[in-house]
Design a protein around this motif. Structure first.
Motif, PDB file in Angstrom:
ATOM      1  N   CYS A  46       0.834  -1.214   0.000  1.00 49.04           N
ATOM      2  CA  CYS A  46       0.000   0.000   0.000  1.00 49.04           C
ATOM      3  C   CYS A  46       0.865   1.258   0.000  1.00 49.04           C
ATOM      4  O   CYS A  46       0.545   2.235  -0.681  1.00 49.04           O
ATOM      5  CB  CYS A  46      -0.950  -0.008   1.197  1.00 49.04           C
ATOM      6  N   LEU A  47       1.963   1.239   0.737  1.00 49.27           N
ATOM      7  CA  LEU A  47       2.881   2.383   0.728  1.00 49.27           C
ATOM      8  C   LEU A  47       3.509   2.585  -0.651  1.00 49.27           C
ATOM      9  O   LEU A  47       3.776   3.717  -1.052  1.00 49.27           O
ATOM     10  CB  LEU A  47       3.981   2.192   1.773  1.00 49.27           C
ATOM     11  N   ALA A  48       3.726   1.499  -1.371  1.00 50.47           N
ATOM     12  CA  ALA A  48       4.342   1.579  -2.693  1.00 50.47           C
ATOM     13  C   ALA A  48       3.352   1.965  -3.791  1.00 50.47           C
ATOM     14  O   ALA A  48       3.760   2.379  -4.873  1.00 50.47           O
ATOM     15  CB  ALA A  48       5.001   0.240  -3.049  1.00 50.47           C
ATOM     16  N   ASP A  49       2.054   1.865  -3.512  1.00 52.64           N
ATOM     17  CA  ASP A  49       1.033   2.186  -4.500  1.00 52.64           C
ATOM     18  C   ASP A  49       0.887   3.710  -4.601  1.00 52.64           C
ATOM     19  O   ASP A  49       0.740   4.390  -3.584  1.00 52.64           O
ATOM     20  CB  ASP A  49      -0.309   1.555  -4.100  1.00 52.64           C
ATOM     21  N   PRO A  50       0.907   4.276  -5.824  1.00 54.93           N
ATOM     22  CA  PRO A  50       0.855   5.733  -5.960  1.00 54.93           C
ATOM     23  C   PRO A  50      -0.432   6.384  -5.439  1.00 54.93           C
ATOM     24  O   PRO A  50      -0.427   7.566  -5.110  1.00 54.93           O
ATOM     25  CB  PRO A  50       1.021   5.966  -7.462  1.00 54.93           C
ATOM     26  N   GLU A  51      -1.519   5.639  -5.363  1.00 52.91           N
ATOM     27  CA  GLU A  51      -2.771   6.196  -4.843  1.00 52.91           C
ATOM     28  C   GLU A  51      -2.988   5.849  -3.365  1.00 52.91           C
ATOM     29  O   GLU A  51      -3.476   6.653  -2.598  1.00 52.91           O
ATOM     30  CB  GLU A  51      -3.959   5.699  -5.669  1.00 52.91           C
ATOM     31  N   LEU A  52      -2.669   4.624  -2.995  1.00 57.59           N
ATOM     32  CA  LEU A  52      -2.897   4.182  -1.612  1.00 57.59           C
ATOM     33  C   LEU A  52      -1.865   4.731  -0.636  1.00 57.59           C
ATOM     34  O   LEU A  52      -2.120   4.773   0.562  1.00 57.59           O
ATOM     35  CB  LEU A  52      -2.865   2.651  -1.527  1.00 57.59           C
ATOM     36  N   ASN A  53      -0.715   5.136  -1.140  1.00 58.34           N
ATOM     37  CA  ASN A  53       0.331   5.544  -0.211  1.00 58.34           C
ATOM     38  C   ASN A  53      -0.062   6.747   0.626  1.00 58.34           C
ATOM     39  O   ASN A  53       0.386   6.889   1.754  1.00 58.34           O
ATOM     40  CB  ASN A  53       1.654   5.788  -0.935  1.00 58.34           C
ATOM     41  N   HIS A  54      -0.924   7.610   0.112  1.00 59.37           N
ATOM     42  CA  HIS A  54      -1.302   8.817   0.866  1.00 59.37           C
ATOM     43  C   HIS A  54      -1.926   8.474   2.219  1.00 59.37           C
ATOM     44  O   HIS A  54      -1.430   8.904   3.252  1.00 59.37           O
ATOM     45  CB  HIS A  54      -2.222   9.708   0.027  1.00 59.37           C
ATOM     46  N   PRO A  55      -3.013   7.677   2.267  1.00 63.94           N
ATOM     47  CA  PRO A  55      -3.572   7.370   3.590  1.00 63.94           C
ATOM     48  C   PRO A  55      -2.659   6.497   4.448  1.00 63.94           C
ATOM     49  O   PRO A  55      -2.732   6.536   5.670  1.00 63.94           O
ATOM     50  CB  PRO A  55      -4.883   6.647   3.284  1.00 63.94           C
ATOM     51  N   PHE A  56      -1.776   5.735   3.823  1.00 63.01           N
ATOM     52  CA  PHE A  56      -0.917   4.828   4.582  1.00 63.01           C
ATOM     53  C   PHE A  56       0.374   5.485   5.061  1.00 63.01           C
ATOM     54  O   PHE A  56       1.092   4.919   5.866  1.00 63.01           O
ATOM     55  CB  PHE A  56      -0.583   3.582   3.755  1.00 63.01           C
ATOM     56  N   SER A  57       0.675   6.677   4.568  1.00 63.17           N
ATOM     57  CA  SER A  57       1.939   7.300   4.934  1.00 63.17           C
ATOM     58  C   SER A  57       1.784   8.368   6.014  1.00 63.17           C
ATOM     59  O   SER A  57       2.768   8.960   6.422  1.00 63.17           O
ATOM     60  CB  SER A  57       2.584   7.916   3.689  1.00 63.17           C
ATOM     61  N   HIS A  58       0.572   8.603   6.461  1.00 66.08           N
ATOM     62  CA  HIS A  58       0.375   9.612   7.508  1.00 66.08           C
ATOM     63  C   HIS A  58       0.913   9.131   8.842  1.00 66.08           C
ATOM     64  O   HIS A  58       0.881   7.949   9.148  1.00 66.08           O
ATOM     65  CB  HIS A  58      -1.125   9.943   7.656  1.00 66.08           C
ATOM     66  N   GLY A  59       1.335  10.057   9.619  1.00 72.01           N
ATOM     67  CA  GLY A  59       1.865   9.741  10.934  1.00 72.01           C
ATOM     68  C   GLY A  59       0.810   9.294  11.932  1.00 72.01           C
ATOM     69  O   GLY A  59       1.152   8.898  13.046  1.00 72.01           O
ATOM     70  N   ASP A  60      -0.487   9.362  11.572  1.00 74.97           N
ATOM     71  CA  ASP A  60      -1.530   8.966  12.528  1.00 74.97           C
ATOM     72  C   ASP A  60      -1.683   7.449  12.634  1.00 74.97           C
ATOM     73  O   ASP A  60      -2.443   6.954  13.448  1.00 74.97           O
ATOM     74  CB  ASP A  60      -2.871   9.630  12.213  1.00 74.97           C
ATOM     75  N   LEU A  61      -0.939   6.692  11.826  1.00 76.34           N
ATOM     76  CA  LEU A  61      -0.920   5.236  11.993  1.00 76.34           C
ATOM     77  C   LEU A  61       0.097   4.932  13.082  1.00 76.34           C
ATOM     78  O   LEU A  61       1.278   5.194  12.917  1.00 76.34           O
ATOM     79  CB  LEU A  61      -0.506   4.533  10.700  1.00 76.34           C
ATOM     80  N   ASP A  62      -0.388   4.412  14.186  1.00 74.15           N
ATOM     81  CA  ASP A  62       0.536   4.136  15.278  1.00 74.15           C
ATOM     82  C   ASP A  62       1.406   2.931  14.950  1.00 74.15           C
ATOM     83  O   ASP A  62       1.105   2.155  14.042  1.00 74.15           O
ATOM     84  CB  ASP A  62      -0.226   3.948  16.591  1.00 74.15           C
ATOM     85  N   PRO A  63       2.486   2.763  15.677  1.00 75.39           N
ATOM     86  CA  PRO A  63       3.435   1.687  15.357  1.00 75.39           C
ATOM     87  C   PRO A  63       2.832   0.279  15.436  1.00 75.39           C
ATOM     88  O   PRO A  63       3.337  -0.632  14.809  1.00 75.39           O
ATOM     89  CB  PRO A  63       4.529   1.845  16.410  1.00 75.39           C
ATOM     90  N   GLU A  64       1.752   0.106  16.186  1.00 72.34           N
ATOM     91  CA  GLU A  64       1.135  -1.215  16.324  1.00 72.34           C
ATOM     92  C   GLU A  64       0.080  -1.499  15.261  1.00 72.34           C
ATOM     93  O   GLU A  64      -0.575  -2.534  15.303  1.00 72.34           O
ATOM     94  CB  GLU A  64       0.512  -1.375  17.717  1.00 72.34           C
ATOM     95  N   HIS A  65      -0.096  -0.586  14.316  1.00 73.72           N
ATOM     96  CA  HIS A  65      -1.146  -0.751  13.309  1.00 73.72           C
ATOM     97  C   HIS A  65      -1.034  -2.091  12.575  1.00 73.72           C
ATOM     98  O   HIS A  65      -2.020  -2.809  12.424  1.00 73.72           O
ATOM     99  CB  HIS A  65      -1.121   0.403  12.308  1.00 73.72           C
ATOM    100  N   VAL A  66       0.140  -2.418  12.118  1.00 72.07           N
ATOM    101  CA  VAL A  66       0.326  -3.641  11.334  1.00 72.07           C
ATOM    102  C   VAL A  66       0.034  -4.870  12.197  1.00 72.07           C
ATOM    103  O   VAL A  66      -0.618  -5.814  11.738  1.00 72.07           O
ATOM    104  CB  VAL A  66       1.743  -3.682  10.719  1.00 72.07           C
ATOM    105  N   GLU A  67       0.482  -4.858  13.445  1.00 72.55           N
ATOM    106  CA  GLU A  67       0.222  -5.994  14.342  1.00 72.55           C
ATOM    107  C   GLU A  67      -1.278  -6.146  14.608  1.00 72.55           C
ATOM    108  O   GLU A  67      -1.801  -7.258  14.626  1.00 72.55           O
ATOM    109  CB  GLU A  67       0.986  -5.819  15.657  1.00 72.55           C
ATOM    110  N   ARG A  68      -1.973  -5.015  14.808  1.00 76.16           N
ATOM    111  CA  ARG A  68      -3.433  -5.067  15.018  1.00 76.16           C
ATOM    112  C   ARG A  68      -4.141  -5.590  13.783  1.00 76.16           C
ATOM    113  O   ARG A  68      -5.069  -6.394  13.880  1.00 76.16           O
ATOM    114  CB  ARG A  68      -3.982  -3.684  15.382  1.00 76.16           C
ATOM    115  N   LEU A  69      -3.701  -5.143  12.609  1.00 75.88           N
ATOM    116  CA  LEU A  69      -4.306  -5.598  11.365  1.00 75.88           C
ATOM    117  C   LEU A  69      -4.121  -7.102  11.206  1.00 75.88           C
ATOM    118  O   LEU A  69      -5.065  -7.819  10.869  1.00 75.88           O
ATOM    119  CB  LEU A  69      -3.697  -4.854  10.177  1.00 75.88           C
ATOM    120  N   GLY A  70      -2.927  -7.585  11.479  1.00 81.69           N
ATOM    121  CA  GLY A  70      -2.676  -9.026  11.402  1.00 81.69           C
ATOM    122  C   GLY A  70      -3.542  -9.800  12.376  1.00 81.69           C
ATOM    123  O   GLY A  70      -4.101 -10.854  12.040  1.00 81.69           O
TER     124      GLY A  70
END
Length: 150
Positions: A26-50
């Protein structure tokens, strides 16, 4: 008894790897990277998603046991306007991330994962306004046959 989607995918380590790979895509996608690159994603986001995906797909109740419920997920994504193209891109990243994460190439597993994520994206798009989301919703359960009745 058939193994759950969670078990066939490889359990918690597989879903954490999938969440990491999906996030990277998602970070590498030119359209999706915008919402995924904001600092409001806390460091545990990926672990919670998993943990969320693992629980939905037959794993332990780690997410609902202390990280949130389905309403939490819907509220996080509500109110961002028309996201249909982003939804399609999100699914495409997920499908590719399954390869990146080394999930089994089993066609039945891959079809179940894709069907779940297509349903999940449609569910998020159906809840555009936070006010439309009930205060509490159980984490959905997805099986080989689709959405499990509550």
């Amino acid at each position: 008894m058939a193994a759950s989607i969670y078990e066939r995918a490889g359990g918690q380590p597989a879903f954490l790897a999938l969440a990491r790979a999906h996030h990277a895509r998602c970070l590498a996608d030119p359209e999706l990277n915008h919402p995924f690159s904001h600092g409001d994603l806390d460091p545990e986001h990926v672990e919670r998603l998993g943990a969320y995906w693992a629980e939905v797909l037959g794993g332990p109740s780690t997410f609902s046991g202390g990280l949130g419920d389905h309403a939490t997920v819907l509220r996080r994504h509500a109110g961002h306007g028309d996201m249909s193209d982003l939804g399609r891109r999100f699914v495409a990243c997920f499908v590719a991330a399954a390869d990146d994460a080394g999930l089994p190439a089993d066609p039945e597993l891959r079809a179940a994962l894709r069907a779940y994520l297509e349903w999940a994206v449609a569910d998020v798009l159906d809840h555009e306004q936070e006010a439309d989301i009930p205060p509490q919703l159980p984490v959905p359960r997805w099986t080989w046959d689709g959405l499990s009745p509550a």
